[in-house]
Scaffold this motif. Structure first.
Motif, PDB file in Angstrom:
ATOM      1  N   SER A  81     -12.657  -3.831  -5.167  1.00  0.00           N
ATOM      2  CA  SER A  81     -11.684  -2.743  -5.022  1.00  0.00           C
ATOM      3  C   SER A  81     -12.229  -1.445  -5.603  1.00  0.00           C
ATOM      4  CB  SER A  81     -10.369  -3.124  -5.719  1.00  0.00           C
ATOM      5  OG  SER A  81      -9.373  -2.153  -5.489  1.00  0.00           O
ATOM      6  N   ARG A 111     -15.150   6.287   7.716  1.00  0.00           N
ATOM      7  CA  ARG A 111     -15.866   5.183   7.061  1.00  0.00           C
ATOM      8  C   ARG A 111     -17.013   4.695   7.941  1.00  0.00           C
ATOM      9  NH1 ARG A 111     -12.093   0.472   5.320  1.00  0.00           N
ATOM     10  NH2 ARG A 111     -11.691   0.440   7.549  1.00  0.00           N
ATOM     11  N   THR A 141      -8.636  -1.693  -1.884  1.00  0.00           N
ATOM     12  CA  THR A 141      -7.682  -2.675  -1.375  1.00  0.00           C
ATOM     13  C   THR A 141      -7.060  -3.457  -2.532  1.00  0.00           C
ATOM     14  OG1 THR A 141      -9.487  -4.275  -1.057  1.00  0.00           O
ATOM     15  CG2 THR A 141      -8.839  -2.953   0.840  1.00  0.00           C
ATOM     16  N   TYR A 146       0.811  -1.217   0.000  1.00  0.00           N
ATOM     17  CA  TYR A 146       0.000   0.000   0.000  1.00  0.00           C
ATOM     18  C   TYR A 146       0.850   1.275   0.000  1.00  0.00           C
ATOM     19  CZ  TYR A 146      -4.152  -2.830   0.734  1.00  0.00           C
ATOM     20  OH  TYR A 146      -5.183  -3.732   0.569  1.00  0.00           O
ATOM     21  N   GLU A 201     -14.705   0.060  -3.168  1.00  0.00           N
ATOM     22  CA  GLU A 201     -13.951   0.632  -2.048  1.00  0.00           C
ATOM     23  C   GLU A 201     -13.318   1.968  -2.435  1.00  0.00           C
ATOM     24  OE1 GLU A 201     -12.660  -3.673  -0.060  1.00  0.00           O
ATOM     25  OE2 GLU A 201     -11.299  -2.591  -1.383  1.00  0.00           O
ATOM     26  N   TYR A 220      -8.854   3.522   1.002  1.00  0.00           N
ATOM     27  CA  TYR A 220      -9.961   2.862   1.697  1.00  0.00           C
ATOM     28  C   TYR A 220      -9.507   2.295   3.036  1.00  0.00           C
ATOM     29  CZ  TYR A 220     -13.656  -0.528   2.678  1.00  0.00           C
ATOM     30  OH  TYR A 220     -14.652  -1.261   3.288  1.00  0.00           O
ATOM     31  N   ASN A 221      -8.274   1.778   3.084  1.00  0.00           N
ATOM     32  CA  ASN A 221      -7.817   1.115   4.312  1.00  0.00           C
ATOM     33  C   ASN A 221      -7.303   2.086   5.365  1.00  0.00           C
ATOM     34  OD1 ASN A 221      -5.563   1.823   2.851  1.00  0.00           O
ATOM     35  ND2 ASN A 221      -4.376   0.003   3.398  1.00  0.00           N
ATOM     36  N   THR A 222      -7.418   3.404   5.117  1.00  0.00           N
ATOM     37  CA  THR A 222      -7.001   4.385   6.130  1.00  0.00           C
ATOM     38  C   THR A 222      -8.101   5.411   6.408  1.00  0.00           C
ATOM     39  OG1 THR A 222      -5.981   5.814   4.450  1.00  0.00           O
ATOM     40  CG2 THR A 222      -4.563   4.148   5.475  1.00  0.00           C
TER      41      THR A 222
END
Length: 362
Positions: A232, A262, A221, A193, A235, A255-257
């Protein structure tokens, strides 16, 4: 279908080298591109040739050739000249244009495949069958990077992105609406990432410097199978929207942070209203804080509720900062010097931003 501009460029280059006049017409006799302003032949002659079983013909000093697409006529090429040289140039032109037709058709097919894949318009078995037919690897790490272009009417963003990440590296650029461009990024086995974030940041910088476009970029992701690209993509779309609501100062959102943004984004509006009423009751809801107060509170949060460091960075006296905090406490009932109240206030600001966003969509 191959563009008229591409055909024109191709035959003009060939004509400039060989000194043979060339013209490409469709099966209805309409001129697609020509290197001469004069008509080569009567339109009826071209139409009759297009409907005939032969692939080439000579009428006077004009050589006629069919340009085929999977065995079927797609265009007619005319080469003006009564020598073998004109015939040879015509054959070269046919070969060149047929290769372009194949290349553009393959590009269209791949573009169509990825658009349907991202929008979940394909059955699982069709995904693998079409990927195999289009020679697209199915088990490769990939990530969707979404570039919001603010409704740019031309293809500047897509063209620039295509030049940066071409198909030769396994990357694909497409679009499913007029507001954004999608990069399907093929990753190496060792990339993570952090590498994706660097790519996204590079895109923002390049769009700004090369095309003067102020874009926002998000990404989903990393997925290992081609069938999971739609996940993905969803997201990345959520990251773009959540970033727009809660992290407007950031040009890249992952998306993952997304963190608590969210979580709030997925809350129903009724629950948000209950939360705000519960926290503030009859007190003033801080939905219209002046810029000075908002900057003060944000800087206070950034410095982990440290009054001395915050006052130093804001170039204000410590007592001035305390006065602003106490003024906020009187109006909201929350003392942001206390961790629990600070956390509640921060979440409340985000919930209010989300509620404003929902109101704006109605």
């Amino acid at each position: 279908m191959i563009s008229a501009q591409t055909i024109r460029t191709s035959i003009e280059e060939l004509s400039a080298i060989t000194k043979v006049e060339l013209c490409v017409m469709d099966l209805g006799g309409e001129t697609v591109a020509s290197t001469s302003e004069r008509d080569f032949l009567d339109v009826s002659i071209v139409i009759n040739f297009a409907n005939s079983p032969v692939d080439s013909q000579v009428i006077g000093d004009v050589h006629l050739f069919k340009i085929l697409d999977e065995g079927d006529p797609a265009y007619v090429l005319l080469a003006k000249g009564d020598s073998e040289h004109a015939y040879m140039v015509g054959k070269i032109g046919v070969s060149q244009l047929q290769n372009l037709v194949v290349a553009y058709k393959e590009r269209f097919d791949r573009n169509n495949f990825f658009q349907n894949l991202l929008l979940d318009n394909m059955l699982l078995i069709d995904v693998y069958n079409r990927a195999r037919k289009l020679k697209i690897e199915v088990s490769v790490p990939r990530v969707i990077i979404l570039v919001e272009t603010k409704n740019v009417q031309d293809n500047t963003a897509q063209e620039l992105l295509s030049s940066m990440y071409g198909q030769h590296s396994g990357d694909y650029v497409t679009a499913v609406d007029e507001n954004s461009v999608i990069l399907i990024k093929n990753l190496g086995r060792g990339q993570n990432y952090e590498d994706v974030h660097k790519i996204a940041t590079t895109i923002v910088d390049m769009m700004n410097t090369e095309a003067m476009l102020n874009v926002r970029v998000s990404y989903g992701t990393i997925v290992e199978e081609i069938k999971d690209l739609s996940k993905s993509f969803k997201e990345a779309k959520m990251a773009l929207e959540v970033g727009r609501i809660f992290y407007a100062e950031k040009r890249v959102n992952a998306y993952n942070t997304l963190g608590i943004g969210r979580l709030i984004y997925q809350l129903p509006e009724s629950l948000c209203k209950i939360f705000i009423d519960e926290i503030f009751g009859d007190k003033e809801v801080p939905d219209d804080l002046d810029e000075e107060t908002l900057n003060t509170i944000n800087k206070f949060f950034e410095n982990n509720l440290n009054v001395s460091e915050t006052s130093r960075q804001l170039f204000v006296h410590r007592n001035t900062l305390v006065y602003r905090i106490e003024k906020l406490e009187k109006s909201s009932g929350l003392d942001v010097r206390n961790f629990d109240d600070a956390l509640t206030f921060k979440i409340a600001l985000m919930v209010i931003s989300y509620m404003k966003y929902l109101e704006g969509r109605q």
